[in-house]
Design an enzyme around this catalytic site. Structure first.
Site, PDB file in Angstrom:
ATOM      1  N   ASP A 199       0.819  -1.210   0.000  1.00  0.00           N
ATOM      2  CA  ASP A 199       0.000   0.000   0.000  1.00  0.00           C
ATOM      3  C   ASP A 199       0.851   1.257   0.000  1.00  0.00           C
ATOM      4  O   ASP A 199       0.329   2.347  -0.113  1.00  0.00           O
ATOM      5  CB  ASP A 199      -0.922   0.008   1.230  1.00  0.00           C
ATOM      6  CG  ASP A 199      -2.373  -0.189   0.858  1.00  0.00           C
ATOM      7  OD1 ASP A 199      -3.228  -0.182   1.742  1.00  0.00           O
ATOM      8  OD2 ASP A 199      -2.637  -0.327  -0.353  1.00  0.00           O
ATOM      9  N   ASP A 246       0.963 -10.772   8.353  1.00  0.00           N
ATOM     10  CA  ASP A 246       1.344  -9.366   8.471  1.00  0.00           C
ATOM     11  C   ASP A 246       2.796  -9.217   8.047  1.00  0.00           C
ATOM     12  O   ASP A 246       3.554 -10.174   8.050  1.00  0.00           O
ATOM     13  CB  ASP A 246       1.180  -8.896   9.913  1.00  0.00           C
ATOM     14  CG  ASP A 246      -0.249  -8.485  10.193  1.00  0.00           C
ATOM     15  OD1 ASP A 246      -0.591  -8.273  11.369  1.00  0.00           O
ATOM     16  OD2 ASP A 246      -1.020  -8.363   9.225  1.00  0.00           O
ATOM     17  N   ASP A 248       5.377  -8.308   9.376  1.00  0.00           N
ATOM     18  CA  ASP A 248       6.471  -8.742  10.239  1.00  0.00           C
ATOM     19  C   ASP A 248       6.222 -10.092  10.877  1.00  0.00           C
ATOM     20  O   ASP A 248       6.906 -10.466  11.818  1.00  0.00           O
ATOM     21  CB  ASP A 248       6.718  -7.695  11.335  1.00  0.00           C
ATOM     22  CG  ASP A 248       5.510  -7.550  12.245  1.00  0.00           C
ATOM     23  OD1 ASP A 248       5.671  -7.052  13.369  1.00  0.00           O
ATOM     24  OD2 ASP A 248       4.412  -7.945  11.843  1.00  0.00           O
ATOM     25  N   ASP A 343     -10.816  -8.101  11.273  1.00  0.00           N
ATOM     26  CA  ASP A 343     -10.583  -9.543  11.323  1.00  0.00           C
ATOM     27  C   ASP A 343     -11.674 -10.259  12.116  1.00  0.00           C
ATOM     28  O   ASP A 343     -12.286 -11.219  11.624  1.00  0.00           O
ATOM     29  CB  ASP A 343      -9.193  -9.838  11.878  1.00  0.00           C
ATOM     30  CG  ASP A 343      -8.757  -8.842  12.940  1.00  0.00           C
ATOM     31  OD1 ASP A 343      -7.547  -8.627  13.066  1.00  0.00           O
ATOM     32  OD2 ASP A 343      -9.645  -8.295  13.629  1.00  0.00           O
TER      33      ASP A 343
END
Lengths: 742, 405
Positions: A199, A246, A248, A343
């Site tokens: 993004d 994600d 990380d 989520d």
């Protein structure tokens, strides 16, 4: 010792046999008979519960009854197995419901408006706590403990999987790790597609993805943040399953093979979630120095709560480290965008649509915890706001598609985030009496002891038994206190107006290079601490002055205040940020390593920790390797081995730290495969913290509380000194100018 | 199927069985970014061909520049690409003419000294050229009489011990000298390995195999074309009887190889490389007799050093013998020291130092021949330089003496 063990085993065996016999008998009966039996049993137990809870005891009988229950609880809690847990829950519910019934019926006769205000406030807080307690027991009494299921079809029949790695502003160095690890997942190469969803639309990401051969997806806007990003990617991909990580969260190589098996077995399964494991300490662990000794905040949720949810088919999606079936996800319209906790909302929609969700309590991906307290608080505020929004716009108690167990589990998940106000009430309740003399509890001190104490102790004991591996006693209070002030506002506002914009806590991210005390963030805790300290002072004064009649009341309130002081002190300690030495946290792991020196010597050692940039390792005694030496580090995984150039950076006894030289992309990928991708790298430290003992935990928390107060004192002194120095300096300059003028 | 220890560890921990887990070991090709510096720093072990840069005080210039002077002043060579490589070497410590051994080159040389050295070299070249013409004339008259000597130039690649990479070097040199398709390699080693180094498959059936190779009647017909367009005559897959018969013949006819070579359809432009088995065999004897130049391949280790004496004894009385150090690992200090010792011992007889490159031996498994094809490989660069040196030597035949005996 072994004798009683076998005796226990034998008795539990007999018990099981007996239970099995009864179950068989019941199943043998006709449908009508079974229904009748069930209804009869339900009625009987309802009557029994009603009786136990509502029978009024006088002081002595209550004491005897409470003592009896407690003794049984103490005996039972050491026994292994699920049945003792059930018994403990039963006893705790008895004590708590009795207390609440008595509380609501006998103690609410208030005289003045002030008494009434404080009094009803406290009762409301207590009712909230009771609701959460009961729902919590329901959620966690019987964790499902799902086993991993490997694929049993030939690889040619395995489904295609898209791996999504959304990113916005994370550095390439961090996301690189996740991308390499995703490429290294054990899955047929033609059926595994890795996509980076950027993004931030950064050129270096594009070049990197191009050079290593993963897909790079962008969209032309940033609407709806991560949810929008994922939805845009869903439109241009077509794998049967989608895995989310994600930026990380680094997956292991066994992630897909362990998770996808369940989807094949259960065609209605739409989502399987795995734990978010952190290999770096979160602000609590860092600032309180409890990394790997006290379980961290997330372990209760990922170790127990989600596992308990799994029994009720109410596991919810946590945004990362999960696999979803694309057809199901598209059926509910992709990832939900109506709330900020997209989520959990997506999982709710999936459950409503009739799909199943599952949880596998095996850490197969790990990431970095929030680096600072301010970031941590921002994150929790977002979760709390999102959950309150879902509670408001898509309440699980209403609407169709959910079973009762699911409704209650989701309800508890959301209700949990409303602890802000009740926690603050608990932290200030005794002050109402100590400051204002308000009679908020219309009962004698002894009766309060006889009813409230069993309630508290039983809850403590039972929770310790159920959660002991995942959360130590009294830490709950610390976590809640740290966040209570900050989430109170957002959750209440979201209830009123779900569309209300966010509350932002400015974050101080990055490397914290020196120890500092986050005054601004710690203000609420300092206020609470000060109030409670003042309360103690008032109490002492009143004891000295006052009448003997009120002495027990004062003492009880002071004891409660003391407890609040400990908790507030611990919260203050969390705000004292420690220095973060390394910019890139290392994973603690013991792996075999071989060091080859320039002169040809080969030394076998064990790693202590590793990261992408370097590793620490231990060599046998007597081996001398000076800092600055160039070495070659060989890591292994099974039969594979790979060598990496490195330079020794420091040496302490037999512990050495080395930094890797410039590694090619292939070497970086290889390094990830041999370290982060190992299937068991996170599982070995999962759930291995010390099991809880309430008294030890209390001592620990008390020590931390005292330390927190000490830190606060020291920081205050430093600030005062700084202020004084600043005030003195201008006068010196003034004098000097006077001198010059003469 | 053996389950990896980390998978077994994980699944065992959670009470599940590890059977049925599929390990996928796919390594996609990465496009590496270009290296930051032209010469890769010693720290990266991507290729083991890192030249000796770690010690700036090293008296010896890096491996790829160890080339004797004839190259730097031999302007009449056919290879145009060499002109680019010549430039840096002129800046380098200049070396005297090939005949004198180089002890320790000075870091900077006065221009006047360089000029005098160049003049000496030019003089030597002219002398050699004249001698060549005379020898060629004598040679021609001789060749008209006895078909015992081939007009082609012959180089024998020898070693005293196995495993030094002789066949590899031989194949690589054949490729390097094959500028107009004029090079061919002949395998005298019963191992029959040379063909594989040049990518020539074995014959499918036994009968054809028997005729192809040394045992065949027509060596020209048995030539096969391998990697880089090099022609190769394999040893051939001979049954034991045939091999023993051949070796007996070698014992009985000391000129057998020379005669075979003479019978072949070769002219003065051709270069023949002979690959010999390790040790002092009859193949070796005949190869040395038939060759204009001999190259001994050694590795920078103690074992090779110990057989140096044997090689030197072998080379006694035969001019045109030189050495090539193979499999030099620059990241090992022992190798560096060993190379120093060898350089001191061998002096100008050392033609070149080929760096250790695993890609070469691994390439053999996959049909890749980096020494013949990979332009970026430092090892190949070195091979090309050695090839040039060999070519230069071949053009200055001082070896007429041998042939006229």
């Amino acid at each position: 010792m072994s004798g009683s063990g076998t005796q226990q085993a034998a008795s539990s065996g007999r018990l099981q046999h007996w239970a099995q016999a009864i179950t068989d008998r019941v199943e043998g009966m006709s449908k009508h008979a079974r229904h009748a039996l069930q209804a009869g049993a339900l009625l009987l137990s309802a009557l029994l519960v009603l009786l136990t809870v509502t029978v009024p005891f006088d002081f002595h009988s209550q004491c005897i009854f409470a003592a009896g229950c407690f003794i049984v609880a103490l005996i039972v809690r050491r026994q292994a197995g699920r049945f003792p847990v059930m018994l403990l829950i039963g006893l705790s519910l008895t004590a708590s419901l009795r207390y609440m019934y008595w509380r609501v019926t006998s103690t609410l006769g208030f005289e003045s408006w002030m008494d009434a205000m404080f009094g009803y406030g406290l009762v409301a807080a207590e009712l909230y706590a009771l609701a959460v307690l009961v729902l919590g027991y329901l959620q966690t009494a019987w964790p499902l403990r799902r086993q991993p299921l490997l694929m049993n079809a030939p690889p040619s029949a395995w489904p295609t999987v898209d791996v999504f790695i959304p990113s916005y502003n994370e550095a390439l160095d961090i996301v690189k790790l996740t991308i390499f690890a995703a490429q290294a997942i054990d899955w047929p190469q033609d059926k595994l597609r890795v996509h980076v969803l950027d993004d931030g639309r950064r050129e270096e990401f594009r070049t990197f993805c191009d050079s290593i051969g993963v897909n790079y997806l962008v969209r032309d806007n940033n609407r709806h943040a991560k949810a929008g990003n994922l939805n845009a990617a869903l439109k241009v991909t077509d794998g049967e399953f989608v895995a989310f990580f994600d930026a990380d969260h680094v997956p292991t190589r066994s992630f897909l093979q362990i998770c996808v098996g369940w989807f094949i077995k259960d065609p209605k399964l739409a989502m399987l979630q795995t734990p978010h494991f952190f290999f770096s300490p979160d602000p609590f662990e860092k600032n309180l120095n409890t990394f790997r000794s006290v379980p961290n905040e997330g372990e209760l949720f990922y170790g127990l709560v989600q596992d308990g949810n799994d029994l009720w088919n109410a596991t919810f999606f946590c945004g990362s480290c999960a696999v979803m079936r694309r057809s199901a996800l598209m059926e509910v319209g992709g990832v939900a965008v109506e709330t900020v906790t997209e989520d959990a909302h997506t999982a709710l929609k999936l459950n409503r649509a009739g799909y199943n969700t599952a949880y596998l309590a095996i850490p197969q991906a790990a990431g970095l915890a929030t680096e600072s307290l301010s970031r941590h608080i921002s994150q929790r505020i977002r979760w709390a706001r999102g959950m309150a929004q879902i509670f408001r716009i898509d309440n699980p108690l209403g609407g169709k598609g959910l079973r009762l167990g699911q409704r209650l589990c989701y309800l508890n998940a959301m209700l949990h985030f409303f602890y802000g106000l009740p926690r603050l009430v608990f932290l200030t309740a005794p002050l109402a009496y100590l400051f204002f003399g308000a009679q908020i509890f219309h009962a004698t001190a002894l009766m309060i002891t006889a009813y409230a104490l069993p309630h508290i102790l039983h809850a403590s004991l039972t929770n310790s038994r159920i959660q002991g591996r995942f959360r130590h006693s009294f830490w709950n209070e610390v976590y809640e206190t740290v966040l209570a002030w900050y989430i109170m506002g957002p959750t209440l506002m979201a209830l009123v107006d779900p569309k209300f914009g966010g509350f932002n806590v400015t974050d101080k991210g990055g490397i914290i290079d020196k120890k500092f005390f986050d005054w601004r963030l710690a203000r609420p805790y300092i206020v609470l601490l000060t109030l409670n300290l003042a309360g103690i002072a008032f109490g002492v004064w009143q004891l000295a002055l006052g009448d003997a009649h009120a002495r027990t009341t004062i003492l009880i309130n002071m004891a409660w205040t003391l407890y609040n002081i400990i908790i507030s002190g611990a919260s203050v300690a969390v705000a004292s940020e420690t220095r973060q030495v390394r910019s890139e946290p290392r994973v603690a792991a013991e792996l075999p390593v071989r060091i080859t020196l320039e002169d040809g010597r080969i030394v076998d050692g064990t790693t202590q920790d590793f990261s992408q940039k370097g590793l620490g390792f231990r060599v046998p005694e007597g081996v001398e390797i000076a800092p600055g030496t160039r070495i070659e580090v060989t890591l292994f995984r099974n039969q594979q081995e790979s060598a990496f150039p490195a330079t020794v950076m420091f040496r302490r006894g037999s512990l050495l730290g080395a930094q890797f030289g410039r590694l090619s992309l292939g070497q970086q990928s290889e390094l990830v495969r041999l370290t982060f991708s190992r299937a068991d790298i996170w599982a070995s430290t999962w759930g291995s913290g010390q099991v809880d003992t309430p008294l030890v935990a209390l001592r620990e928390v008390a020590a931390i509380g005292m330390r927190g107060i000490g830190e606060l004192g020291r920081a205050t002194l430093l600030e005062l000194q700084a202020l004084l120095v600043a005030r003195r300096r201008p006068s010196q300059a003034f004098e000097k100018s006077m001198e010059q003028q003469r | 199927m053996k389950i990896a220890d980390d998978i077994a560890g994980l699944l065992g921990r959670f009470g599940a069985s590890a059977t049925g887990y599929l390990e996928v070991d796919h390594r996609p090709d990465y496009k590496e970014p270009p290296p930051a510096a032209a010469t890769p720093p010693a720290a990266t072990l991507e290729t083991h061909a890192a030249p000796v840069q770690a010690e700036p005080a090293a008296p010896v210039p890096p491996a790829e520049k160890v080339v004797p002077t004839p190259l730097s002043v031999a302007v009449n060579n056919t290879r145009p690409a060499k002109a680019e490589r010549v430039e840096p070497r002129i800046d380098d410590a200049s070396r005297p003419a090939a005949a004198e051994p180089v002890q320790s080159p000075t870091a900077s040389v006065a221009p006047s000294m360089l000029r005098s050295l160049l003049m000496e070299a030019a003089l030597a070249r002219q002398v050699a050229a004249r001698a060549h013409e005379e020898a060629a004339a004598a040679h021609q008259s001789l060749a008209d009489g006895l078909s015992l000597f081939t007009p082609a130039r012959v180089v024998a690649v020898v070693s005293m011990k196995g495993g030094v990479g002789k066949t590899t070097i031989c194949a690589a040199l054949a490729g390097a000298l094959n500028c107009d398709g004029r090079a061919l390699a002949i395998d005298l080693d019963p191992q029959d390995a040379l063909r594989h180094h040049l990518g020539v498959e074995s014959e499918p059936d036994a009968e054809a195999a028997a005729d192809a190779g040394l045992a065949g009647k027509d060596w020209d017909a048995s030539l096969r074309v391998g990697a880089g367009g090099t022609r190769v005559l394999p040893y051939g897959a001979m049954p034991v009887q045939a091999r023993r018969a051949l070796e007996r013949r070698l014992e009985e006819e000391p000129q057998w190889l020379a005669r075979q070579l003479a019978r072949m359809n070769l002219n003065a432009d051709d270069v023949v490389l002979l690959d010999t088995p390790p040790g002092h065999t009859s193949y070796l004897e005949q190869a040395l007799d038939a060759a204009d130049q001999a190259i001994a391949v050694i590795t920078p280790d103690a074992a090779s050093f110990m057989v140096l004496e044997q090689i030197e004894r072998l080379f006694e009385g035969r001019p045109g013998c030189s050495y090539v150090v193979n499999q030099f690992d620059a990241s090992r200090t022992f190798c560096q020291d060993m190379l120093e010792v060898l350089k001191q011992r061998l002096g100008a007889r050392l033609l070149g130092v080929v760096p250790l490159d695993h890609a070469v031996s691994e390439g053999l498994a996959f049909g890749d021949y980096p020494l013949l094809e990979d332009g970026d490989s430092p090892a190949r660069q070195e091979i090309l330089a050695i090839g040039d040196a060999v070519a230069a030597h071949l053009q200055a035949p001082t070896l007429a003496g041998r042939r006229s005996s």
